[in-house]
Design a protein around this motif. Sequence first.
Motif, PDB file in Angstrom:
ATOM      1  N   MET A 130       0.845  -1.183   0.000  1.00  0.00           N
ATOM      2  CA  MET A 130       0.000   0.000   0.000  1.00  0.00           C
ATOM      3  C   MET A 130       0.891   1.248   0.000  1.00  0.00           C
ATOM      4  O   MET A 130       1.858   1.323   0.741  1.00  0.00           O
ATOM      5  CB  MET A 130      -0.912  -0.012   1.223  1.00  0.00           C
ATOM      6  N   GLU A 131       0.515   2.222  -0.809  1.00  0.00           N
ATOM      7  CA  GLU A 131       1.323   3.435  -0.964  1.00  0.00           C
ATOM      8  C   GLU A 131       1.195   4.369   0.244  1.00  0.00           C
ATOM      9  O   GLU A 131       0.107   4.541   0.806  1.00  0.00           O
ATOM     10  CB  GLU A 131       0.892   4.185  -2.225  1.00  0.00           C
ATOM     11  N   ARG A 132       2.311   4.957   0.632  1.00  0.00           N
ATOM     12  CA  ARG A 132       2.341   5.958   1.702  1.00  0.00           C
ATOM     13  C   ARG A 132       1.686   7.234   1.172  1.00  0.00           C
ATOM     14  O   ARG A 132       2.011   7.709   0.091  1.00  0.00           O
ATOM     15  CB  ARG A 132       3.812   6.193   2.073  1.00  0.00           C
ATOM     16  N   LEU A 133       0.756   7.809   1.931  1.00  0.00           N
ATOM     17  CA  LEU A 133       0.006   8.974   1.462  1.00  0.00           C
ATOM     18  C   LEU A 133       0.356  10.268   2.175  1.00  0.00           C
ATOM     19  O   LEU A 133      -0.158  11.321   1.820  1.00  0.00           O
ATOM     20  CB  LEU A 133      -1.500   8.717   1.600  1.00  0.00           C
ATOM     21  N   GLU A 134       1.196  10.234   3.175  1.00  0.00           N
ATOM     22  CA  GLU A 134       1.520  11.437   3.937  1.00  0.00           C
ATOM     23  C   GLU A 134       2.333  12.425   3.106  1.00  0.00           C
ATOM     24  O   GLU A 134       3.057  12.047   2.201  1.00  0.00           O
ATOM     25  CB  GLU A 134       2.327  11.093   5.205  1.00  0.00           C
ATOM     26  N   GLU A 135       2.164  13.704   3.465  1.00  0.00           N
ATOM     27  CA  GLU A 135       2.977  14.764   2.872  1.00  0.00           C
ATOM     28  C   GLU A 135       3.844  15.361   3.983  1.00  0.00           C
ATOM     29  O   GLU A 135       3.333  15.762   5.031  1.00  0.00           O
ATOM     30  CB  GLU A 135       2.084  15.853   2.272  1.00  0.00           C
ATOM     31  N   LYS A 136       5.143  15.412   3.735  1.00  0.00           N
ATOM     32  CA  LYS A 136       6.078  15.940   4.720  1.00  0.00           C
ATOM     33  C   LYS A 136       6.234  17.447   4.507  1.00  0.00           C
ATOM     34  O   LYS A 136       6.482  17.901   3.392  1.00  0.00           O
ATOM     35  CB  LYS A 136       7.437  15.253   4.564  1.00  0.00           C
ATOM     36  N   THR A 137       6.049  18.227   5.578  1.00  0.00           N
ATOM     37  CA  THR A 137       6.227  19.672   5.496  1.00  0.00           C
ATOM     38  C   THR A 137       7.718  20.006   5.451  1.00  0.00           C
ATOM     39  O   THR A 137       8.480  19.612   6.343  1.00  0.00           O
ATOM     40  CB  THR A 137       5.566  20.380   6.696  1.00  0.00           C
ATOM     41  N   ILE A 138       8.100  20.736   4.407  1.00  0.00           N
ATOM     42  CA  ILE A 138       9.486  21.174   4.255  1.00  0.00           C
ATOM     43  C   ILE A 138       9.668  22.546   4.891  1.00  0.00           C
ATOM     44  O   ILE A 138      10.619  22.802   5.609  1.00  0.00           O
ATOM     45  CB  ILE A 138       9.881  21.220   2.758  1.00  0.00           C
ATOM     46  N   SER A 139       8.701  23.438   4.609  1.00  0.00           N
ATOM     47  CA  SER A 139       8.732  24.769   5.209  1.00  0.00           C
ATOM     48  C   SER A 139       7.307  25.298   5.294  1.00  0.00           C
ATOM     49  O   SER A 139       6.405  24.809   4.602  1.00  0.00           O
ATOM     50  CB  SER A 139       9.602  25.732   4.383  1.00  0.00           C
ATOM     51  N   SER A 140       7.113  26.271   6.161  1.00  0.00           N
ATOM     52  CA  SER A 140       5.787  26.839   6.382  1.00  0.00           C
ATOM     53  C   SER A 140       5.933  28.340   6.605  1.00  0.00           C
ATOM     54  O   SER A 140       6.814  28.765   7.350  1.00  0.00           O
ATOM     55  CB  SER A 140       5.153  26.179   7.610  1.00  0.00           C
TER      56      SER A 140
END
Length: 183
Positions: free
Chosen positions: A1-11
């Motif tokens: 199953m594919e990982r669906l999370e998005e990692k925050t690089i900057s905000s």
Amino acid sequence: MERLEEKTISSKEIFNGKIISVRVDDVELPNGKTSKREIVKHPGAVAVIAVTDDNKIILVEQYRKAMERTMVEIPAGKLEKGEDPKECAHRELEEETGYECKELEWLTSFYTSPGFADEIIHLYIAKGLSKKENAASLDEDEFVNLEEVTLEQALEYVKEKKIYDAKTAYAIQYLQLQEALSK
């Protein structure tokens, strides 16, 4: 199953207002590419399905600037910082309708627009209503008309687009389901 999370690089916060703030996040997508996300931060809110002893639903009509029209809705309002949602529901019911209740039951909580906002609404049902003497008043920039309608009238309001917001439509469907299940 594919990982669906998005990692925050900057905000980066680009707006900080009275009710909301807006930030832009740079994120790493599941496939390793990057993208931008515009996020609306909101303190959360409550909404109250207020039902009288004779089975009428108390609604408020108010002007909604974003829509440039009046809308008929269930009583609702935003949470103050650190405020308990149930206390907020009691407060908003009193401020917007002049009623207090003997019973206030939490039904559910839901996100309004999770694609770009973190606003969550806590939905309650209020019963055992009575008009309160010296009820708290509306905020100084709030103006509402009260209506007491039957479920059938509320369903007509949905068809006529007098009721045109998700929280109120959800509330009307909840009451319709409860009625169907009680037969």
